[in-house]
Design a protein around this motif. Structure first.
Motif, PDB file in Angstrom:
ATOM      1  N   GLN A 169      50.839  27.815-113.707  1.00 41.71           N
ATOM      2  CA  GLN A 169      52.229  27.845-113.265  1.00 41.71           C
ATOM      3  C   GLN A 169      52.996  28.988-113.936  1.00 41.71           C
ATOM      4  O   GLN A 169      52.629  29.414-115.021  1.00 41.71           O
ATOM      5  CB  GLN A 169      52.892  26.499-113.553  1.00 41.71           C
ATOM      6  N   PRO A 170      54.029  29.507-113.243  1.00 39.65           N
ATOM      7  CA  PRO A 170      54.613  29.053-111.982  1.00 39.65           C
ATOM      8  C   PRO A 170      53.647  29.229-110.807  1.00 39.65           C
ATOM      9  O   PRO A 170      52.878  30.174-110.758  1.00 39.65           O
ATOM     10  CB  PRO A 170      55.841  29.950-111.812  1.00 39.65           C
ATOM     11  N   SER A 171      53.713  28.284-109.897  1.00 41.20           N
ATOM     12  CA  SER A 171      52.880  28.336-108.704  1.00 41.20           C
ATOM     13  C   SER A 171      53.708  27.893-107.513  1.00 41.20           C
ATOM     14  O   SER A 171      54.843  27.432-107.664  1.00 41.20           O
ATOM     15  CB  SER A 171      51.641  27.460-108.879  1.00 41.20           C
ATOM     16  N   ALA A 172      53.126  28.039-106.314  1.00 43.80           N
ATOM     17  CA  ALA A 172      53.918  27.781-105.109  1.00 43.80           C
ATOM     18  C   ALA A 172      53.127  27.013-104.061  1.00 43.80           C
ATOM     19  O   ALA A 172      51.916  27.183-103.922  1.00 43.80           O
ATOM     20  CB  ALA A 172      54.401  29.106-104.522  1.00 43.80           C
ATOM     21  N   LEU A 173      53.858  26.200-103.318  1.00 42.23           N
ATOM     22  CA  LEU A 173      53.316  25.487-102.168  1.00 42.23           C
ATOM     23  C   LEU A 173      54.182  25.889-100.982  1.00 42.23           C
ATOM     24  O   LEU A 173      55.393  25.634-100.971  1.00 42.23           O
ATOM     25  CB  LEU A 173      53.355  23.981-102.411  1.00 42.23           C
ATOM     26  N   ILE A 174      53.573  26.532 -99.988  1.00 39.77           N
ATOM     27  CA  ILE A 174      54.323  27.177 -98.910  1.00 39.77           C
ATOM     28  C   ILE A 174      54.204  26.384 -97.611  1.00 39.77           C
ATOM     29  O   ILE A 174      53.100  26.018 -97.187  1.00 39.77           O
ATOM     30  CB  ILE A 174      53.795  28.605 -98.670  1.00 39.77           C
ATOM     31  N   PHE A 175      55.364  26.153 -96.966  1.00 43.89           N
ATOM     32  CA  PHE A 175      55.413  25.462 -95.680  1.00 43.89           C
ATOM     33  C   PHE A 175      56.052  26.382 -94.644  1.00 43.89           C
ATOM     34  O   PHE A 175      57.016  27.091 -94.937  1.00 43.89           O
ATOM     35  CB  PHE A 175      56.229  24.172 -95.788  1.00 43.89           C
ATOM     36  N   GLY A 176      55.527  26.343 -93.427  1.00 41.05           N
ATOM     37  CA  GLY A 176      56.005  27.229 -92.373  1.00 41.05           C
ATOM     38  C   GLY A 176      57.105  26.630 -91.526  1.00 41.05           C
ATOM     39  O   GLY A 176      57.622  25.545 -91.799  1.00 41.05           O
ATOM     40  N   ARG A 177      57.434  27.330 -90.488  1.00 43.66           N
ATOM     41  CA  ARG A 177      58.496  26.934 -89.571  1.00 43.66           C
ATOM     42  C   ARG A 177      58.126  25.646 -88.834  1.00 43.66           C
ATOM     43  O   ARG A 177      56.952  25.367 -88.596  1.00 43.66           O
ATOM     44  CB  ARG A 177      58.735  28.063 -88.555  1.00 43.66           C
ATOM     45  N   GLU A 178      59.147  24.897 -88.440  1.00 44.33           N
ATOM     46  CA  GLU A 178      58.895  23.637 -87.748  1.00 44.33           C
ATOM     47  C   GLU A 178      58.136  23.825 -86.446  1.00 44.33           C
ATOM     48  O   GLU A 178      57.293  23.000 -86.080  1.00 44.33           O
ATOM     49  CB  GLU A 178      60.220  22.915 -87.453  1.00 44.33           C
ATOM     50  N   ASP A 179      58.417  24.910 -85.720  1.00 43.63           N
ATOM     51  CA  ASP A 179      57.849  25.060 -84.383  1.00 43.63           C
ATOM     52  C   ASP A 179      56.538  25.837 -84.347  1.00 43.63           C
ATOM     53  O   ASP A 179      55.702  25.614 -83.458  1.00 43.63           O
ATOM     54  CB  ASP A 179      58.858  25.722 -83.442  1.00 43.63           C
ATOM     55  N   ARG A 180      56.313  26.754 -85.305  1.00 43.39           N
ATOM     56  CA  ARG A 180      55.096  27.563 -85.204  1.00 43.39           C
ATOM     57  C   ARG A 180      54.433  27.853 -86.546  1.00 43.39           C
ATOM     58  O   ARG A 180      53.499  28.648 -86.626  1.00 43.39           O
ATOM     59  CB  ARG A 180      55.406  28.881 -84.486  1.00 43.39           C
ATOM     60  N   GLY A 181      54.880  27.215 -87.598  1.00 44.76           N
ATOM     61  CA  GLY A 181      54.217  27.356 -88.888  1.00 44.76           C
ATOM     62  C   GLY A 181      54.344  28.734 -89.496  1.00 44.76           C
ATOM     63  O   GLY A 181      55.365  29.420 -89.328  1.00 44.76           O
TER      64      GLY A 181
END
Length: 251
Positions: free
Chosen positions: A108-120
């Motif tokens: 760490q620091p580290s990251a967990l990435i999430f995309g857009r609701e409609d197309r990631g």
């Protein structure tokens, strides 16, 4: 291990309700760092705060950036979530398998990435991560709501952090358990043993002292360690509990 150094990154979130729900579930599981990449909604508006409930502080402290590389500045590791199939060599892992990687020492620091609701996330954005996860779901309806996906991952992170912390505590205790037991603890055990043996009639008051000397000599030869003493005291506690239970049953 701890989750305090893990950043939750949402790329161009469009729904304020999703952003608010994300803040709430983050707080549920002890994560506090929310980064929004070019958000397409008001992340501190009424709708977002309605869903955040008592996690408005996470919304208000969220960091707004223009690009994913900017969001990842300072991060040592990054995992991206995706629901799409890709033709690359990197495997799609489950959260349970991949997320402990973010909790490893010096990760760490580290990251967990999430995309857009409609197309990631786009292929270009996925290239900024080293590992990739897909949340297992029903083939009949595999698409997960953004906040739900964040919730699943936050839960897994919290569970893995708890397991890692327990294992660390056990490891720290191993040297202590293997040390010789202090004299005062051994003496306390002798007193506990003598009282129990008197109560069951193995010892008698007029012979207890000489008999206990034999026990002392026996145990002193073994040089009891903390682990062994704890086991012996546990046996005495269990015997005493069984005797008390039997006596109460006869009342």
């Amino acid at each position: 291990m701890t989750t305090t150094g893990i950043k939750i990154i949402l790329v161009e979130p469009a729904g304020p309700l999703n952003v608010g729900s994300t803040a709430r579930v983050m707080k549920n599981f002890g994560l506090t760092q929310l980064i929004l990449v070019n958000p397409q909604c008001d992340h501190i508006g009424a709708e977002a705060k309605l869903m955040a409930v008592r996690a408005s502080d996470i919304l208000e402290s969220a960091i707004i950036v223009n690009s994913l590389p900017e969001a990842l500045i300072g991060c040592k590791r990054a995992i991206a979530t995706t629901g799409a199939d890709h033709d690359w060599d990197a495997p799609l892992e489950t959260p349970r398998d991949a997320l402990p990687w973010l909790l490893e020492e010096n990760a760490q620091p580290s990251a967990l990435i999430f995309g857009r609701e409609d197309r990631g996330l786009s292929n270009q954005e996925l290239n900024y991560a080293q590992r990739f996860i897909r949340i297992p779901s029903s083939e009949e309806y595999s698409s997960l709501n953004l906040a739900m996906a964040v919730g699943v991952c936050c839960y897994e992170l919290a569970q893995q952090a708890t397991v890692s912390l327990h294992e660390t505590d056990v490891a720290k205790n191993i040297p202590y358990l293997n040390q010789l037991a202090p004299v005062e603890l051994v003496e306390s055990y002798y007193q506990q043993l003598e009282l129990l043996l008197l109560s069951i009639g193995y010892l008698f008051p007029h012979t207890a002292k000489s008999r206990m000397e034999k026990f002392r000599q026996l145990y002193n030869r073994t040089q009891l360690k903390n682990r062994e003493l704890a086991m012996l005291r546990g046996i005495l506690h269990q015997v005493q509990w069984a005797l008390d239970k039997k006596n109460h049953a006869g009342d």
